[in-house]
Design an enzyme around this catalytic site. Structure first.
Site, PDB file in Angstrom:
ATOM      1  N   GLY A  27     -14.384   6.153  11.083  1.00  0.00           N
ATOM      2  CA  GLY A  27     -14.920   7.464  11.417  1.00  0.00           C
ATOM      3  C   GLY A  27     -15.183   8.348  10.218  1.00  0.00           C
ATOM      4  CB  CYS A  35     -33.130  -0.340  37.646  1.00  0.00           C
ATOM      5  SG  CYS A  35     -34.609  -0.913  36.785  1.00  0.00           S
ATOM      6  CB  CYS A  85     -33.739  -5.152  37.348  1.00  0.00           C
ATOM      7  SG  CYS A  85     -32.588  -3.912  36.733  1.00  0.00           S
ATOM      8  CB  CYS A  94     -33.029  -0.854  32.934  1.00  0.00           C
ATOM      9  SG  CYS A  94     -32.012  -1.418  34.282  1.00  0.00           S
ATOM     10  CB  CYS A 117     -34.578  -4.123  32.782  1.00  0.00           C
ATOM     11  SG  CYS A 117     -35.393  -3.608  34.294  1.00  0.00           S
TER      12      CYS A 117
END
Lengths: 281, 263, 234
Positions: free
Chosen positions: A32, A241, A244, A266, A272
């Site tokens: 970080g 979606c 899909c 998606c 997808c």
């Protein structure tokens, strides 16, 4: 495709790559923490992912398989250009399949599939400093990181709640890494934040213009900030979606005509496609 | 002022604090004790070194020599110049407060009034939005800012309101030692009076120890128990406020006192 | 032993003002003042105008600093020399032992009359209700109508302000009370109230030292005079 021999492997010279690898090692050692590095001019404008490209160039080997996504998609201009760039300068194999890639460079998304220990995820970062929004002085933000003075991050969330009634930050949602450094996860949707937590793959972040590299090593704790009475939540959709039928992915809204017609699909195109294939089978 | 003097430790014990800028003396060999609940005014004209001294005392500037021992809540007197920067900054956002002359220097102008007040609470680890907001409302009321303006930007506030907001932001964590640098400077006279009165009330009610820098003797008269007069970096006279103002001994103090219009 | 009742002993007090702005001109206002004041005595400081009565009063309150000499005060059973004492000691003595009613009330805007009067008690650690009840009793006795108690004395007449000032001075039971012209600018009725209050305090054991230009008040209150000599030329 044959590598363009006029360039060194993966465009950058070996000295530069070595310098960047040192920065990456330091970043991995201090999860970080933003490590400064001597960012190079790249043959593309800032904002197109020069930081991510330099990190990718430095970790890429001849046997790697590279995938590049932009907002989840493999076929946008940015993704296509970067993929071509490495094909030309490194001659590595490229793919759009998440599962096949060993290095994935991304802008603004984390793939829906769970990543593995043998994969590296490289993020393109525009502004690496999560405290920048409230504290413009670099000297001060560095001190705040050094002394773990992070009250300011909650001021940002406080402002969200007071203005909108809930935490309205939806992307670049700040995280606390390994219970030490406050980190900007790059402008990914907060939907992706939980994936960062204890991810098996190595995550590297490169900011070219700001000359910073930071990292989240595999299996590191990544906590999204919140309040006790306003806990962290990810976006939810009441639709699946439209292509899909997936109900667990991040959806983009697509305007289909001038009459207000729209659909939700998606954002991760590879995911997808495979969902569609699965349905077809 | 509190009554039990004899058994107490000073809250701040300053010994021989000196600071120069090359040849230029900032402040020289300053020593005094500040007692709990006491308000000390440092007066003098521009360039007298009073601001340098205040910055040294609040550890924003490290002196060349001397020490300043602060009575910590937990472990007694400790020299603030021996502390780590982390410890000093922690003091500055918990047990100490600093009220700047210009509220813009002490406020975050880009966030709301409520966030300004709540910041110190969040900095010490409060993580309950509802409680933080309730504290902010409470403090806005204490400094006479309409709580309905909690979500407004301080940019939309008048100078006097901004200064009161700065005070609320500083006092929300219940500090024991407050530094003030010309807190009423730059305000209209009527606004000044209200602010002084507010400060006076808060200081008494919260039993605050205060070091206030001012060039305004009326401010010292109204707020301070004790005062130090500075000139060219040196303290030329000190004593109870009424002693110094009513019976000034030093030539410079006599000049200061005689230069003020009696209101 | 009468000495055991001494509350205040001044020894060789002198005050010289040095006026730096007038080329260091030195004004010797008081020289070699020695006296003692007992509990339940009331002393009138007398002397011609300019003899330094007000200066001496201010020195007794440690408002003016003594140039030389000692000013011993019996504070909480012990003798404390407040001439040249630290701010802490002077503050403690003023809180517990010496009360001072000046000629003029120093008014602070927005502080109510009741609070002005109750303040000395609260500083001594009294709870707010007790202090305000005592303040109310005093204001009532001094004929300040209750409708005014919540207001700042800023807008009051001179006589009203002076009575508020007296109420404030009498709020706490100081063993030593300094009064600078307490009855000036009061009408006959209120003057009598103030005289009664001073006599009561004296009889209850307070050592009173005052400047009384008002001969009637002086005769009614004082048990003794200390006469200051005319000031010698500087």
């Amino acid at each position: 495709m044959e590598r363009e021999k006029a360039y060194n492997f993966a465009y950058l010279d070996e000295q530069t790559k070595r310098m960047i690898r040192r920065a990456i090692l330091k970043a991995v050692a201090i999860p970080g923490y933003q490590v400064p590095f001597a960012s190079r001019e790249m043959p593309m404008p800032y904002g197109w992912g020069t930081g991510g490209v330099q990190v990718t160039a430095s970790v890429l080997g001849q046997d790697d398989v590279l995938k590049v996504i932009d907002q989840g998609a493999d076929d946008t201009t940015n993704a296509v250009s970067i993929r071509k760039f490495f094909k030309k300068t490194a001659g590595v194999e490229t793919t759009t399949e998440t599962g096949r890639a060993s290095v994935i460079q991304t802008r603004h998304r984390v793939p829906e599939d769970e990543l593995r220990p043998d994969q590296i995820l490289v993020y393109q970062v525009p502004i690496p400093e999560p405290l920048r929004f409230l504290e413009p002085r670099e000297t001060e933000t560095r001190t705040m990181h050094a002394l773990e003075e992070y009250g300011l991050m909650h001021v940002k969330l406080y402002e969200d709640i007071s203005r909108h009634g809930h935490i309205a930050t939806t992307y670049a949602y700040p995280v606390h890494v390994n219970a030490r450094y406050m980190m900007d996860p790059s402008p990914i949707p907060k939907f992706d934040n939980p994936k960062l937590h204890r991810m098996a793959a190595l995550q590297l972040f490169g900011a070219g213009r700001e000359k910073r590299i930071y990292a989240v090593p595999p299996h590191t704790q990544v906590h999204s900030l919140d309040f006790d009475d306003h806990p962290f939540e990810v976006q939810k959709w009441d639709k699946a979606c439209a292509i899909c039928g997936a109900e667990d992915s991040f959806l983009d809204e697509i305007i289909t005509d001038d009459a207000g017609g729209r659909m939700f699909v998606c954002s991760d195109t590879d995911y997808c496609n495979r969902q569609c294939e699965g349905v077809a089978k | 002022m509190s009554t039990q003097r004899d058994t107490e430790l000073p809250i701040l014990a300053v010994e021989g604090v000196s600071k120069s800028y090359g040849e230029q003396i900032g402040c020289a060999d300053i020593s005094f004790d500040l007692w709990p609940g006491e308000v000390l005014a440092i007066v003098g004209e521009s360039g007298s070194g009073k601001t340098t001294l205040l910055n040294c005392l609040s550890a924003q500037l490290l002196p060349d020599r001397g020490r300043a021992r602060y009575s910590m809540r937990a472990d007694g007197l400790r020299d603030i110049y021996d502390m780590t920067e982390a410890e000093r900054r922690f003091l500055m956002r918990t047990d100490w407060a600093f009220v700047h002359q210009n509220p813009r220097d002490g406020l975050r102008m880009t966030v709301s009034a409520g966030a300004n007040v709540g910041e110190r609470l969040m900095a010490i680890g409060q993580r309950h939005y509802g409680n933080i907001r309730a504290s902010a409302v409470d403090w806005l009321e204490k400094v006479e800012v309409d709580a309905g303006r909690i979500d407004h930007s301080p940019r939309t506030f008048s100078g006097g309101m901004q200064q009161r907001l700065q005070i609320a932001r500083n006092l929300v964590t219940g500090p024991r030692l407050v530094f003030m640098d010309e807190p009423t400077g730059g305000l209209d006279v009527s606004v000044q009076a209200r602010l002084l009165d507010l400060i006076r009330g808060l200081v008494t009610r919260l039993q605050l120890s205060v070091i206030i820098v001012t060039h305004d003797l009326a401010v010292a008269r109204l707020l301070a128990h004790r005062m130090m007069v500075m000139r060219n970096g040196h303290v030329v006279e000190e004593g109870l406020t009424d002693q110094v103002l009513d019976d000034p001994q030093h030539a410079y103090t006599q000049l200061l006192v005689s230069s003020v219009l009696q209101a | 032993m009468s000495e055991q009742r001494d509350m205040l002993r001044a020894e060789g007090l002198a005050k010289t003002f040095t006026l730096h702005l007038k080329d260091g001109l030195r004004l010797a206002v008081l020289k070699d003042m020695s006296f003692a004041v007992k509990s339940d005595e009331a002393i009138a400081l007398t002397g011609p105008s300019g003899s330094g009565k007000s200066t001496l009063m201010r020195m007794l309150y440690a408002n003016y600093r003594c140039s030389t000499g000692a000013l011993n005060v019996r504070h909480k059973g012990e003798w404390v020399n407040i001439a040249g004492a630290s701010a802490q000691i002077v503050t403690a003595v003023r809180q517990e032992t010496i009360g001072y009613v000046s000629q003029f009330l120093r008014v602070i805007p927005r502080v109510s009359t009741l609070q002005v009067v109750a303040e000395p008690l609260i500083e001594r650690g009294a709870c707010e209700q007790v202090a305000e009840r005592r303040a109310g009793d005093l204001l009532e006795r001094l004929n300040i109508p209750e409708t005014l108690w919540g207001l700042s004395p800023v807008t009051f007449s001179g006589g009203e302000q002076q009575r508020v000032n007296i109420a404030r001075g009498f709020a706490a039971p100081y063993p030593i009370l300094l009064l600078d012209e307490p009855t000036a600018s009061l009408d006959a009725k209120n003057r009598q109230v103030v005289i009664d209050m001073i006599v009561e305090a004296r009889d209850a054991g307070t050592a009173v030292i005052g400047i009384f230009h008002d001969a009637q008040a002086r005769d009614a209150v004082c048990t003794r005079e200390i006469k200051l000599p005319e000031r010698a030329a500087a």
